[in-house]
Write an enzyme that holds these catalytic residues in place. Structure first.
Site, PDB file in Angstrom:
ATOM      1  N   GLU C  68      -6.924   1.453   2.990  1.00  0.00           N
ATOM      2  CA  GLU C  68      -6.937   1.553   1.525  1.00  0.00           C
ATOM      3  C   GLU C  68      -7.976   0.643   0.888  1.00  0.00           C
ATOM      4  O   GLU C  68      -8.675   1.042  -0.036  1.00  0.00           O
ATOM      5  CB  GLU C  68      -5.555   1.244   0.946  1.00  0.00           C
ATOM      6  CG  GLU C  68      -4.550   2.363   1.125  1.00  0.00           C
ATOM      7  CD  GLU C  68      -3.903   2.371   2.502  1.00  0.00           C
ATOM      8  OE1 GLU C  68      -4.148   1.410   3.284  1.00  0.00           O
ATOM      9  OE2 GLU C  68      -3.171   3.320   2.820  1.00  0.00           O
ATOM     10  N   HIS C 137       7.691   3.100  -1.601  1.00  0.00           N
ATOM     11  CA  HIS C 137       7.036   4.386  -1.887  1.00  0.00           C
ATOM     12  C   HIS C 137       7.490   4.975  -3.213  1.00  0.00           C
ATOM     13  O   HIS C 137       7.389   6.170  -3.433  1.00  0.00           O
ATOM     14  CB  HIS C 137       7.339   5.411  -0.789  1.00  0.00           C
ATOM     15  CG  HIS C 137       6.680   5.118   0.521  1.00  0.00           C
ATOM     16  ND1 HIS C 137       7.080   4.082   1.340  1.00  0.00           N
ATOM     17  CD2 HIS C 137       5.641   5.717   1.154  1.00  0.00           C
ATOM     18  CE1 HIS C 137       6.322   4.062   2.424  1.00  0.00           C
ATOM     19  NE2 HIS C 137       5.433   5.045   2.342  1.00  0.00           N
TER      20      HIS C 137
END
Lengths: 332, 438, 336
Positions: C68, C137
């Protein structure tokens, strides 16, 4: 039969005028940083700065074959990169003095010095911050069908950041035209590479990302220039990235607040005998590119440029206080 | 114990007042709040109300006497109270020294044990109200404490204020009124040189020029015009600024019939009038001075205008008057009472309320005289208090034209009352420059 | 949900609308590229980029390694040098791995370089709870980025806005973060054909009312609208504003509404403390609209806990239609 040409790579490869210009820029880097240090002590520059005195060959030789279309990303120790890539010292001083005429209009200072027009995407205050950005610039060149390369300067400290590994991996996976140039000056602030890094040479890490990696004497102009010549050719040919490690040394502390508790005087003095500028100058004289008087003239030009640069910066106007939020967003 | 009647301080810098007339004779009964006597100061004449009900005795000041502020001028005795000799303090009379106050040397501070401020009052802290309710109460000029709160812990909500206002007796300002006819009231003072024509501001009248008139000195000839619905002028119904300007031009022509040239001075709405006039009668103008003029921008403190127009008593008028000056302490309660006196007529207030709606719809100055200002050729100057809370002085800075601006530090919306000498000096300088032979 | 389109209008899902926007942009501008984890043949974790790799090829729809920080940084570098990358974080939670590149680099480069460079990158971030994916999440961290000068932060609530905002973000020379709510991806609504831009920094009055202003964005808009419908049945008239843009924030639309209703509620999914609600409340308190407030300002935000796994706990951890409805009722009835 012709005798092999045993002269150093740089002498063989570059025109005399280019070599003379390279020496001039190395002097310019040195005198610029000395001038900045002097101005800092006189209170004309605030904040801090990270000097690269002693590393001039690495900066200059790395940039020898780059054009203005090629990009570099630089580090907090980036004055040399900026000058080597083609910036004017007057506008650099103006930036250090916080003036509107500076490269960043007084918003960046030493740590964010940049000159986008000559392909310098900027020095970075975050260790490892420029690594993924360089890969992105290389991706642009490839997608846009250009032959430009990107050189990513970083220090030995950055090789332990996650960004280093992510960036090298992606550059290799996508075969991007980027050259990672590690200026290994032996210390990440106070922590030596021996204490911080598992491999002996940072170039050893290239193997993990399936790219060539070489370690060269970073104070040897010609050695650096040759390593870069090879890496740039590979990049321009679309064969992917390389890692070049220039072993060098900073004579000054990490920043202006460094009290130098982690290095011995002997060590520093030993490295000062390996001055990259004196070495390159001697080489040019030995191979008849310059004579003593010519070399002196080059050195004198650098001093004059720096003096004129400081004068320009001092007489420039400061940014308007009312424009503190200018440049946060694009102006419509 | 009889109640003392004193000569009140009704003006900012008043030290003495002249008793003009007693409305009640010695020994007569008077109701609390009824007119008791009139006083004249160097700025205005005003009525003083009886502080209690009772019969009036021991009058010590006669009409024409000049009396120091705070002096006892009579006593009021309750209905069954025996009237004996005048209480001792009644000896204070005209020319008596002012009440003795002990002045502390500046470097001596009161002992630490002395309470420097009263302990907080539980009741004052307990008044809970939403910002909206506070705003509504402020705008209506009512004390929040009078409203019962329906919210949690008695918090006053906006609805509570609305309900309170609806249940309260109709305020006279909204009462119907009958328009009058006839010309606007003109008053004159003779002197030497070109006359200065004065236009007062909204809700004021020609009397309000008294401090400035004094500062200008007796030689300056004056012509004062009361705006419609103000002072002694008839109450007129006006549809808007243009109609008002027409009436004013008519009065101006009548008032200046004998003069080739005049100087013009207007304050606030009167400033806008002067500007409109200057645009039409430019050739008649020797000079134009505008104090905090209206018409140079949209903003105006509409709450204050509405508050002044609506106020039916000194208590509700005072908070609004305090916005007129640079600092609230420029207006005393007595001054507010004096200012309320000429505003007692509900029909006049109603006429002014309708004028507010016509001139300042939705709290905006609905007339723009900036183009007129640009066209003026006579020497022009604008005076404005830097602490004007009613009209912002930046209107002058933003306007274009060939005029001088004087920004007065420490002055609010009424510099001609707050610092009349200074305003007079500035006006006279312009007049002198224009009167001088060419 | 609202935004039920008349049958004669073209209807797309939120995910389809985003995809259509990307396709339009890629057709029109060869410098637009997509980057992200599993966005190629897999079609993205939420199938938003489905089939785009077939249309535009792997050079323009680039699967990145699970990196990321590096991936975001490559997008920043590419944006700095002539490309217009749309970088998809698989979950907005993963943007925390890339904070360095988003906050220190993308947001600040223009300023650090004195306006000499632009970073026209677009970050897409699937956000929010309601999927049972628990603490790492399910977060709503858009307010974090509202604190960063240099970024623009958007929150589309409808398919129409999802498309218009993405196209507006691509047309914008500065870095833009678009938080897409995972529960909205399947929501259908009218989406105009062709290219159009939803203005950045403009809130939208979705329902007019007189008693209370409810400011909500993303999925909370739909919950607020549903609550407003129920409140209307009992005579409470709620005005509902779709916030749409967190940075820049639309002061005027919110203030105008508060001046009208005198009551304000801010509903958002992120943790209540130090969030969007705090900013909007303070903005009102500092403005002239303060004088129009006739009740305390209420914030309805996420619980002071990580998003839990148990479905009942998860539901209870963020504002729902019934909690919005109850809070508005209490506010209007003067119970707070």
């Amino acid at each position: 039969m012709t005798l092999p040409d045993n002269r150093p790579f740089a002498i063989r490869h570059f025109a005399p005028a280019a070599l003379r210009e390279a020496l001039k820029k190395m002097y310019l880097i040195r005198r610029f940083e000395e001038g900045a240090e002097d101005s800092y002590m006189r209170g004309l520059i605030h904040g801090t700065m990270h000097l690269s005195i002693g590393q001039e060959a690495s900066a200059m030789a790395t940039c020898m074959e780059l054009t203005d279309n090629d990009k570099i990303t630089s580090t907090h120790r980036g004055h040399g990169h900026c000058i080597a890539k083609g910036a004017e010292v007057g506008r650099m001083f103006a930036e250090f003095f916080g003036k509107e005429t500076g490269y960043c209009h007084g918003r960046g200072g030493s740590m964010h010095i940049a000159d986008v027009k000559t392909g310098n995407l900027g020095a970075n205050g975050i260790v490892g911050g420029g690594l993924p950005i360089a890969v992105g610039a290389a991706l642009s060149a490839k997608r846009l069908g250009k032959s430009d390369v990107t050189v990513c300067f970083f220090g030995d400290g950055a090789n332990n950041e996650g960004a280093f590994h992510e960036a090298l991996n992606m550059a290799a996976v996508w075969k991007l035209p980027v050259i990672f140039v590690c200026e290994n000056n032996g210390y990440g602030m106070s922590t030596s590479t021996a204490r911080s890094t598992a491999v002996t040479h940072i170039a050893d890490r290239a193997a993990a990302y399936a790219m060539p990696g070489v370690t060269v004497d970073g104070n040897d102009f010609s050695a650096v220039a040759f390593a870069m010549h090879t890496a740039i050719a590979r990049a321009r040919a679309g064969e992917g990235p390389s890692l070049v490690e220039n072993l060098t040394y900073r004579w000054r502390g990490h920043s202006k607040s460094d009290r130098n508790r982690y290095r011995s005087k002997d060590e520093i003095e030993d490295w000062m005998t390996r001055d990259p500028i004196a070495r390159f100058r001697a080489e040019l004289i030995a191979h008849g590119i310059l004579d003593e008087a010519g070399a002196e003239a080059v050195a004198a030009e650098a001093i004059a440029d720096v003096q004129a640069g400081i004068e320009f910066a001092r007489s420039s106007t400061a940014p308007s206080i009312s424009e503190v939020t200018r440049y946060v967003y694009a102006e419509v | 114990m009889p109640v003392e009647v004193i000569l009140p301080k009704v003006d900012m810098d008043m030290t003495h007042g002249t008793l003009a007339v007693w409305h009640v004779a010695e020994g007569e009964m008077v109701q609390k709040g009824a007119a008791l006597f009139d006083i004249e100061t160097d700025k205005a004449a005003m009525e003083v109300e009886a502080p209690a009900s009772g019969s009036l005795h021991h009058i010590t000041a006669q009409p024409g006497d000049k009396v120091a502020v705070g002096t006892i001028v009579a006593w009021l005795y309750a209905k069954d109270e025996a009237v004996g000799a005048a209480p001792l303090t009644a000896a204070a009379k005209q020319d008596a020294p002012p009440p003795v106050t002990v002045a502390l040397p500046a470097d001596i501070t009161p002992p630490l044990s002395a309470p420097s401020f009263p302990p907080p009052q539980a009741e004052a802290l307990a008044q809970r109200a939403t910002p909206s309710a506070r705003h509504a109460a402020r705008s209506a000029g009512i004390a929040l404490e009078r409203v019962r709160g329906s919210g949690p812990l008695g918090r006053v909500q906006r609805d509570d204020v609305t309900a309170f206002l609806q249940s309260a007796p109709q305020t006279p300002a909204t009462a119907p009124w009958v328009p009058q006819s006839g010309p606007l009231h003109i008053s004159r003072r003779k002197g030497q040189g070109l006359p200065l024509v004065l236009f007062h501001g909204f809700t004021a009248d020609s009397q309000s020029w008294a401090p400035l008139e004094k500062a200008l000195g007796p030689q300056q000839p004056l012509i004062r015009i009361d705006l419609p619905g103000h002072g002694k002028s008839p109450r007129r119904r006006i549809a808007g600024f243009a109609e008002l300007a027409r009436m004013v031009v008519e009065a101006f022509d009548e008032a200046t019939r004998e003069h080739d040239k005049v100087h013009l001075l207007g304050h606030s709405l009167g400033g806008a009038m002067a500007l409109a006039l200057a645009d039409i009668r430019g050739r008649k103008l020797a000079s134009l001075s505008l104090i905090s003029p209206a018409g140079l921008g949209p903003e105006v403190d509409a709450d204050a205008l509405a508050g002044i127009v609506r106020a039916s008593r000194a208590e509700s008028l005072a908070p609004w008057l305090r916005r007129l000056t640079a600092t609230p302490d420029g207006i005393s309660d007595d001054y507010a009472r004096a200012a309320m006196a000429p505003r007692k007529d509900p029909a006049m207030r109603a006429a002014q309320a309708d004028m507010t709606a016509a001139l300042f719809p939705d709290g905006v100055q609905a007339f723009d005289l900036r183009p007129a200002l640009q066209r003026i050729e006579a020497p022009t100057q604008i005076l404005w208090g830097r602490q004007d809370h009613i009209l912002p002085y930046r209107h002058a800075l933003a306007a274009d034209g060939d005029f001088a601006i004087h920004l007065l530090k420490g002055a609010g919306h009424i510099p001609q009352i707050e610092c009349p000498d200074r305003v007079a000096r500035i006006v006279q300088r312009l007049i002198a420059g224009c009167d001088a032979p060419v | 949900m609202n935004a039920q389109a008349p049958t004669d209008l073209r209807t797309l899902s939120y995910a389809e609308a985003i995809r259509e926007a990307m396709a339009i942009a890629m057709e029109a501008d060869p410098t637009v590229i997509l980057m992200g984890e599993d966005i190629g043949v897999y079609g993205g974790a939420f199938q938003v980029t489905l089939d785009l790799i077939d249309r535009f090829g792997p050079d323009r729809v680039m699967d990145t390694p699970i990196s990321e920080l590096g991936g975001a940084g490559v997008a920043v570098g590419a944006a700095l040098t002539g490309l217009k990358p749309i970088f998809e974080f698989q979950f907005s939670d993963f943007a925390m791995l890339a904070m360095e590149q988003i906050v220190n680099q993308a947001a600040k480069l223009r300023y650090m370089l004195g306006g000499e460079a632009s970073v026209p990158v677009v970050f897409r971030l699937p956000a929010g709870s309601g999927t049972g994916a628990a603490a790492q999440h399910s977060q709503s961290i858009e307010a974090w980025f509202g604190h960063v000068p240099g970024l623009k932060v958007l929150q589309p609530a409808t398919p129409e806005d999802a498309k218009g905002m993405l196209l507006a973000a691509l047309a914008d020379p500065d870095p833009v973060m678009i938080f897409e709510h995972k529960l909205l991806y399947k929501m259908k609504g009218h989406v105009p054909a062709g290219s159009y831009l939803t203005p950045i920094g403009k809130a939208l009055l979705r329902r007019a009312g007189t008693d209370v202003t409810i400011v909500a964005g993303s999925i909370m808009l739909h919950r607020a609208l549903e609550a407003a419908e129920k409140l209307a049945a009992e005579g409470i008239s709620a005005e509902v504003i779709d916030l749409r843009s967190i940075r820049p924030i639309d002061h005027e639309t919110i203030l105008a509404s508060v001046r009208k209703t005198g009551r304000l509620m801010v509903v958002y999914e992120g943790v209540k403390a130090f969030g969007v609600g705090a900013e909007i409340s303070a903005m009102v308190a500092e403005s002239d609209a303060f004088d129009y407030l006739d009740a305390p300002i209420l914030r309805l935000g996420g619980a002071d806990a990580p998003v839990p796994y148990n479905p009942d706990l998860e539901r209870a951890s963020v504002p729902q239609v019934d909690t919005i409805e109850a809070a508005a009722r209490r506010l209007v009835r003067r119970e707070v």
